[in-house]
Design a protein around this motif. Structure first.
Motif, PDB file in Angstrom:
ATOM      1  N   MET A   1       0.869  -1.148  -0.141  1.00 13.01           N
ATOM      2  CA  MET A   1       0.013  -0.036  -0.205  1.00 13.01           C
ATOM      3  C   MET A   1       0.968   1.150  -0.020  1.00 13.01           C
ATOM      4  O   MET A   1       0.460   2.263  -0.819  1.00 13.01           O
ATOM      5  N   TYR A   2       1.880   1.165   0.733  1.00 18.80           N
ATOM      6  CA  TYR A   2       2.809   2.410   0.938  1.00 18.80           C
ATOM      7  C   TYR A   2       3.401   2.529  -0.472  1.00 18.80           C
ATOM      8  O   TYR A   2       4.057   3.708  -0.459  1.00 18.80           O
ATOM      9  N   LYS A   3       3.884   1.538  -1.131  1.00 14.51           N
ATOM     10  CA  LYS A   3       4.544   1.688  -2.485  1.00 14.51           C
ATOM     11  C   LYS A   3       3.645   2.313  -3.319  1.00 14.51           C
ATOM     12  O   LYS A   3       4.230   3.258  -4.067  1.00 14.51           O
ATOM     13  N   HIS A   4       2.467   1.955  -3.489  1.00 13.66           N
ATOM     14  CA  HIS A   4       1.601   2.701  -4.217  1.00 13.66           C
ATOM     15  C   HIS A   4       1.251   4.328  -3.933  1.00 13.66           C
ATOM     16  O   HIS A   4       1.232   5.117  -4.959  1.00 13.66           O
ATOM     17  N   LEU A   5       1.087   4.467  -2.549  1.00 16.19           N
ATOM     18  CA  LEU A   5       1.210   5.892  -2.387  1.00 16.19           C
ATOM     19  C   LEU A   5       2.562   6.729  -2.748  1.00 16.19           C
ATOM     20  O   LEU A   5       2.302   7.718  -3.199  1.00 16.19           O
ATOM     21  N   ALA A   6       3.601   6.043  -2.581  1.00 13.78           N
ATOM     22  CA  ALA A   6       4.997   6.564  -2.893  1.00 13.78           C
ATOM     23  C   ALA A   6       5.082   7.005  -4.391  1.00 13.78           C
ATOM     24  O   ALA A   6       5.286   8.154  -4.702  1.00 13.78           O
ATOM     25  N   ILE A   7       4.565   5.982  -5.054  1.00 15.51           N
ATOM     26  CA  ILE A   7       4.369   5.964  -6.671  1.00 15.51           C
ATOM     27  C   ILE A   7       3.555   7.386  -7.111  1.00 15.51           C
ATOM     28  O   ILE A   7       3.730   8.078  -7.796  1.00 15.51           O
TER      29      ILE A   7
END
Length: 100
Positions: A1-7
């Motif tokens: 989830m945090y990866k998608h927010l970072a992207i």
């Protein structure tokens, strides 16, 4: 989830950063509608107040108080999702290589 927010955040940052990439203007008639932004232009800025000494000239996003601008929301959305999709694809490839 945090990866998608970072992207998502990086995509927005890159989109705003793309406004600093210079665009070449070849004559005086194009000064009133300089198209800015990548991968697809999404901002049009009016630099007609400028009187450059020679042509061609390069412009990047200028002062919004001195040079009026318009944002095309459909084109900005398209550019955002294009950058997001490329970064997302790169993340998938890197994760798959890491799982080998």
């Amino acid at each position: 989830m945090y990866k998608h927010l970072a992207i998502a955040l990086i995509s927005g940052f890159l989109l705003l950063l793309s406004l600093s990439v210079p665009t070449t203007v070849r004559d005086e008639t194009a000064m009133s509608a300089v198209k800015l932004g990548y991968p697809f232009w999404f901002v049009i800025q009016d630099f007609s107040r400028s009187d450059p000494p020679s042509w061609p000239r390069q412009y990047r996003f200028g002062s919004p108080w001195e040079d009026p601008f318009q944002v095309s929301l459909p084109r900005a959305t398209l550019a955002y999702f294009a950058v997001f999709a490329v970064l997302q694809g790169m993340m998938i490839v890197v994760e798959k290589k890491g799982n080998r």
